[in-house]
Scaffold this motif. Sequence first.
Motif, PDB file in Angstrom:
ATOM      1  N   ARG A   1       2.355   6.045  -3.061  1.00  0.00           N
ATOM      2  CA  ARG A   1       3.625   6.973  -3.360  1.00  0.00           C
ATOM      3  C   ARG A   1       3.360   7.187  -5.031  1.00  0.00           C
ATOM      4  N   PHE A   2       3.090   6.274  -5.789  1.00  0.00           N
ATOM      5  CA  PHE A   2       2.966   6.473  -7.222  1.00  0.00           C
ATOM      6  C   PHE A   2       1.834   6.649  -7.632  1.00  0.00           C
ATOM      7  N   THR A   3       0.648   6.739  -6.910  1.00  0.00           N
ATOM      8  CA  THR A   3      -0.709   6.795  -7.554  1.00  0.00           C
ATOM      9  C   THR A   3      -1.347   8.249  -6.939  1.00  0.00           C
ATOM     10  N   ASN A   4      -0.879   8.758  -5.842  1.00  0.00           N
ATOM     11  CA  ASN A   4      -1.606  10.033  -5.454  1.00  0.00           C
ATOM     12  C   ASN A   4      -0.964  11.216  -6.029  1.00  0.00           C
ATOM     13  N   THR A   5      -1.742  12.327  -6.175  1.00  0.00           N
ATOM     14  CA  THR A   5      -1.062  13.570  -6.737  1.00  0.00           C
ATOM     15  C   THR A   5       0.223  14.056  -6.097  1.00  0.00           C
TER      16      THR A   5
ATOM     17  N   ASP B   1       3.659  -4.442  15.000  1.00  0.00           N
ATOM     18  CA  ASP B   1       5.130  -4.945  14.316  1.00  0.00           C
ATOM     19  C   ASP B   1       4.651  -4.717  12.739  1.00  0.00           C
ATOM     20  N   SER B   2       3.425  -5.162  12.554  1.00  0.00           N
ATOM     21  CA  SER B   2       3.261  -4.918  11.149  1.00  0.00           C
ATOM     22  C   SER B   2       3.145  -3.754  10.492  1.00  0.00           C
ATOM     23  N   ILE B   3       2.842  -2.876  11.257  1.00  0.00           N
ATOM     24  CA  ILE B   3       2.706  -1.522  10.920  1.00  0.00           C
ATOM     25  C   ILE B   3       4.037  -0.844  10.788  1.00  0.00           C
TER      26      ILE B   3
ATOM     27  N   GLY C   1       7.974  -0.735   2.851  1.00  0.00           N
ATOM     28  CA  GLY C   1       7.380  -0.180   1.884  1.00  0.00           C
ATOM     29  C   GLY C   1       8.204   1.116   1.299  1.00  0.00           C
ATOM     30  N   GLN C   2       8.951   1.712   2.421  1.00  0.00           N
ATOM     31  CA  GLN C   2       9.828   2.859   2.033  1.00  0.00           C
ATOM     32  C   GLN C   2      11.290   2.364   1.265  1.00  0.00           C
ATOM     33  N   MET C   3      11.542   1.158   1.490  1.00  0.00           N
ATOM     34  CA  MET C   3      12.506   0.692   0.777  1.00  0.00           C
ATOM     35  C   MET C   3      12.291   0.151  -0.792  1.00  0.00           C
ATOM     36  N   LEU C   4      10.789  -0.215  -0.832  1.00  0.00           N
ATOM     37  CA  LEU C   4      10.639  -0.558  -2.291  1.00  0.00           C
ATOM     38  C   LEU C   4      10.365   0.724  -2.891  1.00  0.00           C
ATOM     39  N   ILE C   5       9.979   1.689  -2.233  1.00  0.00           N
ATOM     40  CA  ILE C   5       9.745   3.037  -3.230  1.00  0.00           C
ATOM     41  C   ILE C   5      11.288   3.366  -3.621  1.00  0.00           C
ATOM     42  N   GLN C   6      12.136   3.704  -2.606  1.00  0.00           N
ATOM     43  CA  GLN C   6      13.536   3.904  -2.930  1.00  0.00           C
ATOM     44  C   GLN C   6      14.298   3.041  -4.081  1.00  0.00           C
ATOM     45  N   SER C   7      13.860   1.612  -4.097  1.00  0.00           N
ATOM     46  CA  SER C   7      14.391   0.704  -4.825  1.00  0.00           C
ATOM     47  C   SER C   7      13.960   1.170  -6.277  1.00  0.00           C
TER      48      SER C   7
ATOM     49  N   TYR D   1       0.893  -1.184  -0.081  1.00  0.00           N
ATOM     50  CA  TYR D   1      -0.081  -0.148  -0.076  1.00  0.00           C
ATOM     51  C   TYR D   1       0.992   1.094   0.080  1.00  0.00           C
ATOM     52  N   GLU D   2       1.825   1.311   0.765  1.00  0.00           N
ATOM     53  CA  GLU D   2       3.025   2.095   0.883  1.00  0.00           C
ATOM     54  C   GLU D   2       3.458   2.667  -0.625  1.00  0.00           C
TER      55      GLU D   2
END
Length: 277
Positions: free
Chosen positions: A24-28, A127-129, A136-142, A19-20
């Motif tokens: 990041r790549f869908t909202n304005t 823990d899940s959060i 999620g942040q690492m996927l975005i940076q990747s 979801y993160e």
Amino acid sequence: MDSSPRSSSLRQTWLIASYELSKRFTNTKGIAALIAFSLLWAIILLYPVQSASVYMLEPGFKELVQGIYGPDALSQLFSWKVAEFAVFWCIALYVFPMFSIFITADQFSSDKHRGSFRFLTLRVSRDSIFFGRFLGQMLIQSCLLLLTIIATILMVLSRDASLFADALLSGFSVFINVFIALLPYTAVMAVLSWYANSARQASIYAVILWAVSGILIMLINSQIPAMSFLSWVLPGSQLSLMINTQGLGSLIYAPIPLIQTLAVLIAGRIYMQRSAL
């Protein structure tokens, strides 16, 4: 289907990370940030990287650098098979960590300020959060790192298409090494973002943390040389040594950021579990 609590927790962590990434790549706001990031890196690739790579192909420039810094100081830098990636490597090692501090500054602060976590924790564990947002942040940076590497490969091919295989291998090694280097920065920002009330405040805390810690470690090392190991505590402490490395050989420094990340994530998890929402 494995319906154990552990499996459910991992699934929740992955769903939060996914979801993160999509957010990041869908909202304005995310698309605007992506456009700004792309334009900035286009300027970096078209000017510093392309210009410097032309100089690196000149034998006289190599002799000049070796005359100033010594024959072994930057020997590995000139042995890259693709000059563009040698320059990209030097820039990415320092620019991406700075991006990481600002990109990952809002992992928790906005939701905590709005009180959203009280609702979220009714459905998923803390823990899940915590680990889902970090992943999620690492996927975005990747994705952002991969975007710049693909652009660099295209720039290399526009100069010499026969360098495709070397460019691909160089891009792969750069991706692995920079990804690992970003891990402790993202982990530290997860903790600061949980403590701060806004992304801006978390970014300010990060600047203060790195500046004060760097000065203190330098002072301690100057007075007590036996405490020199403290230099490895701060994320990014290995970056200057990685400049004169290349390829998978750079992974010799990977244990430093991996240990830093593990220590910060453990501390961050404990802090989050004991904090009020």
